[in-house]
Design a protein around this motif. Structure first.
Motif, PDB file in Angstrom:
ATOM      1  N   GLU A 135      38.674  35.416  27.800  1.00 32.92           N
ATOM      2  CA  GLU A 135      37.567  34.487  27.563  1.00 32.92           C
ATOM      3  C   GLU A 135      38.082  33.136  27.076  1.00 32.92           C
ATOM      4  OE1 GLU A 135      34.729  36.218  24.970  1.00 32.92           O
ATOM      5  OE2 GLU A 135      34.276  37.912  26.294  1.00 32.92           O
ATOM      6  N   ASN A 136      39.100  33.164  26.222  1.00 32.92           N
ATOM      7  CA  ASN A 136      39.677  31.923  25.704  1.00 32.92           C
ATOM      8  C   ASN A 136      40.884  31.524  26.542  1.00 32.92           C
ATOM      9  OD1 ASN A 136      37.839  31.872  23.493  1.00 32.92           O
ATOM     10  ND2 ASN A 136      39.120  33.380  22.429  1.00 32.92           N
ATOM     11  N   PRO A 137      41.041  30.228  26.836  1.00 36.40           N
ATOM     12  CA  PRO A 137      42.167  29.775  27.663  1.00 36.40           C
ATOM     13  C   PRO A 137      43.511  30.139  27.039  1.00 36.40           C
ATOM     14  CG  PRO A 137      40.543  28.026  27.382  1.00 36.40           C
ATOM     15  CD  PRO A 137      40.157  29.118  26.437  1.00 36.40           C
ATOM     16  N   ILE A 138      44.450  30.565  27.878  1.00 36.60           N
ATOM     17  CA  ILE A 138      45.810  30.845  27.419  1.00 36.60           C
ATOM     18  C   ILE A 138      46.519  29.515  27.209  1.00 36.60           C
ATOM     19  CG2 ILE A 138      48.013  31.897  28.062  1.00 36.60           C
ATOM     20  CD1 ILE A 138      46.416  33.941  29.670  1.00 36.60           C
ATOM     21  N   ALA A 139      47.182  29.381  26.074  1.00 42.90           N
ATOM     22  CA  ALA A 139      47.735  28.078  25.698  1.00 42.90           C
ATOM     23  C   ALA A 139      49.204  27.918  26.046  1.00 42.90           C
ATOM     24  CB  ALA A 139      47.536  27.846  24.199  1.00 42.90           C
ATOM     25  N   GLU A 140      49.925  29.029  26.275  1.00 46.07           N
ATOM     26  CA  GLU A 140      51.360  28.906  26.529  1.00 46.07           C
ATOM     27  C   GLU A 140      51.832  30.008  27.466  1.00 46.07           C
ATOM     28  OE1 GLU A 140      52.779  31.352  22.522  1.00 46.07           O
ATOM     29  OE2 GLU A 140      53.117  29.190  22.663  1.00 46.07           O
ATOM     30  N   PHE A 141      52.994  29.764  28.052  1.00 46.34           N
ATOM     31  CA  PHE A 141      53.566  30.743  28.968  1.00 46.34           C
ATOM     32  C   PHE A 141      54.312  31.823  28.183  1.00 46.34           C
ATOM     33  CE2 PHE A 141      53.506  26.835  31.628  1.00 46.34           C
ATOM     34  CZ  PHE A 141      52.659  27.302  32.625  1.00 46.34           C
ATOM     35  N   ASN A 142      54.144  33.068  28.631  1.00 44.60           N
ATOM     36  CA  ASN A 142      54.942  34.183  28.128  1.00 44.60           C
ATOM     37  C   ASN A 142      55.129  35.165  29.279  1.00 44.60           C
ATOM     38  OD1 ASN A 142      52.511  35.704  28.307  1.00 44.60           O
ATOM     39  ND2 ASN A 142      51.960  35.122  26.208  1.00 44.60           N
ATOM     40  N   ASP A 143      55.785  36.273  29.011  1.00 44.91           N
ATOM     41  CA  ASP A 143      56.071  37.225  30.088  1.00 44.91           C
ATOM     42  C   ASP A 143      54.797  37.720  30.763  1.00 44.91           C
ATOM     43  OD1 ASP A 143      58.746  36.976  29.621  1.00 44.91           O
ATOM     44  OD2 ASP A 143      58.929  38.801  28.415  1.00 44.91           O
ATOM     45  N   ILE A 144      53.747  37.953  29.967  1.00 44.86           N
ATOM     46  CA  ILE A 144      52.507  38.493  30.523  1.00 44.86           C
ATOM     47  C   ILE A 144      51.803  37.453  31.395  1.00 44.86           C
ATOM     48  CG2 ILE A 144      50.213  39.374  29.951  1.00 44.86           C
ATOM     49  CD1 ILE A 144      51.399  40.650  27.476  1.00 44.86           C
ATOM     50  N   SER A 145      51.688  36.215  30.897  1.00 48.47           N
ATOM     51  CA  SER A 145      50.999  35.183  31.677  1.00 48.47           C
ATOM     52  C   SER A 145      51.780  34.830  32.946  1.00 48.47           C
ATOM     53  CB  SER A 145      50.773  33.931  30.825  1.00 48.47           C
ATOM     54  OG  SER A 145      51.999  33.386  30.377  1.00 48.47           O
ATOM     55  N   LEU A 146      53.113  34.814  32.862  1.00 46.94           N
ATOM     56  CA  LEU A 146      53.923  34.538  34.051  1.00 46.94           C
ATOM     57  C   LEU A 146      53.797  35.666  35.074  1.00 46.94           C
ATOM     58  CD1 LEU A 146      57.161  33.031  32.444  1.00 46.94           C
ATOM     59  CD2 LEU A 146      55.406  31.811  33.744  1.00 46.94           C
ATOM     60  N   SER A 147      53.697  36.910  34.596  1.00 45.02           N
ATOM     61  CA  SER A 147      53.494  38.040  35.510  1.00 45.02           C
ATOM     62  C   SER A 147      52.148  37.928  36.213  1.00 45.02           C
ATOM     63  CB  SER A 147      53.569  39.363  34.741  1.00 45.02           C
ATOM     64  OG  SER A 147      54.860  39.582  34.226  1.00 45.02           O
ATOM     65  N   ALA A 148      51.130  37.460  35.484  1.00 42.49           N
ATOM     66  CA  ALA A 148      49.805  37.287  36.079  1.00 42.49           C
ATOM     67  C   ALA A 148      49.834  36.211  37.162  1.00 42.49           C
ATOM     68  CB  ALA A 148      48.790  36.922  34.996  1.00 42.49           C
ATOM     69  N   LYS A 172      48.853  23.097  33.055  1.00 42.33           N
ATOM     70  CA  LYS A 172      47.473  23.438  32.684  1.00 42.33           C
ATOM     71  C   LYS A 172      46.777  24.230  33.790  1.00 42.33           C
ATOM     72  CE  LYS A 172      45.468  19.015  34.233  1.00 42.33           C
ATOM     73  NZ  LYS A 172      44.691  19.608  35.344  1.00 42.33           N
ATOM     74  N   ASP A 173      47.080  23.906  35.056  1.00 36.95           N
ATOM     75  CA  ASP A 173      46.466  24.631  36.172  1.00 36.95           C
ATOM     76  C   ASP A 173      47.037  26.044  36.287  1.00 36.95           C
ATOM     77  OD1 ASP A 173      44.890  22.433  36.864  1.00 36.95           O
ATOM     78  OD2 ASP A 173      46.484  21.575  38.099  1.00 36.95           O
ATOM     79  N   ALA A 174      48.346  26.172  36.047  1.00 38.07           N
ATOM     80  CA  ALA A 174      48.972  27.493  36.082  1.00 38.07           C
ATOM     81  C   ALA A 174      48.400  28.385  34.981  1.00 38.07           C
ATOM     82  CB  ALA A 174      50.482  27.362  35.926  1.00 38.07           C
ATOM     83  N   LEU A 175      48.187  27.814  33.792  1.00 39.85           N
ATOM     84  CA  LEU A 175      47.625  28.587  32.680  1.00 39.85           C
ATOM     85  C   LEU A 175      46.169  28.959  32.947  1.00 39.85           C
ATOM     86  CD1 LEU A 175      49.224  26.658  29.685  1.00 39.85           C
ATOM     87  CD2 LEU A 175      49.731  29.007  30.398  1.00 39.85           C
TER      88      LEU A 175
END
Length: 307
Positions: free
Chosen positions: A85-98, A72-75
């Protein structure tokens, strides 16, 4: 160069610097509320039954380090990095790159802070991200490492990040002072600066300089210019520029269109070794692009454009 009392002081200083960097990067208030040294065994007990990701890296030959973040902290960090604006709910390539970019900046700031303690520029290993599974536990949770728990306040919410670092002696993180005696080509110690006495004054002679003449004939100026004609220069043509958020950059893929700051038909900028010197229009010569120069900027106008 800083002098700190202990390894805890060094890591605390480095972590505060890296968190300040992250706060500036996402444009939100992030602060360190607490720091505690933790044994590997205690960290293992505290994270038991929860899902964590691992961000691993290394700071030159000083230490290997791992950051453990609850999902939850990583997201939350990914959401802030991408400006969503809305919290990201799951990991994907884009969120992991961020997340990787966030920790790359944090670890770079940490290395810079450490370099102020031990001197010299420190290189970091690009961060890697993976889930904390049995293989990762076996690699991290052993006697080679020690740990810290940082209490962070991220956008008003309390979070914990565990930092696990390779054990190093305090001597390795202490400024090293080395002194070498300069020697000449024969291996002899050079003479110290000699102080002249009154008896030596008779050997002192004034230095005579020839008059400096700056006038040049036209032929001499042309000859000097000829010497520069073989110097290569880099000419580039700039179609336009734009600025974008990290979330937009990470969303780019094949087929994406980037809108630039120039209108269709506007002159393009011509740069020589990175300096803006002219404008022109794009033309096609056979199968290649070219540029027809329409305006060469005066030195005064170039200064105005750069400002």
């Amino acid at each position: 160069m800083k002098t700190l009392k202990s390894i805890e002081d060094i890591w605390l200083s480095a972590m505060k610097t890296s968190v300040t960097t992250l706060s500036a990067l996402v444009g939100r208030d992030i602060s360190v509320s607490s720091i505690e040294r933790r044994s590997i065994e205690k960290i293992g007990m505290e994270i038991l039954g929860k899902s964590y990701i691992v961000v691993s890296s290394a700071i030159q030959d000083i230490t290997r380090l791992f950051f453990l973040l609850e999902d939850k902290d990583a997201l939350t960090i990914a959401t802030l990095m991408m400006g969503e604006e809305n919290p990201i709910a799951e990991f994907n390539d884009i969120s992991l790159s961020a997340i990787s970019e966030a920790f790359s900046q944090m670890i770079s700031a940490m290395a810079l802070s450490l370099s102020e303690v031990i001197g010299g520029k420190l290189q970091i290993e690009p961060p890697k991200i993976y889930q904390l599974d049995d293989n990762a536990r076996e690699m991290i949770f052993n006697e080679e490492f020690t740990g810290f728990r940082y209490g962070l306040v991220i956008a008003g919410s309390n979070s914990n990040i565990y930092q696990i670092v390779e054990k190093v002696s305090e001597e390795k993180l202490t400024p090293k002072v080395s002194a070498e005696i300069a020697t000449n080509s024969e291996g002899k110690k050079p003479e110290e600066n000699k102080v002249l006495t009154v008896d030596d004054a008779s050997n002192i002679q004034p230095v005579t300089f020839q008059p400096l003449t700056v006038s040049q004939t036209k032929e001499e100026k042309i000859s000097n210019l000829e010497l520069l004609k073989d110097v290569p220069i880099q000419i580039s043509v700039e179609l336009g520029r734009t600025r974008m958020l990290i979330k937009d950059l990470l969303a780019l893929s094949s087929g994406s269109i980037i809108e630039l700051d120039k209108l269709a038909g506007e002159p393009v900028d011509i740069l020589v070794n990175g300096k803006f010197i002219a404008r022109g229009e794009v033309v096609v010569i056979d199968e290649n692009f070219g540029v027809r120069i329409t305006e060469i900027l005066s030195p005064e106008k170039r200064l105005e454009e750069e400002q």
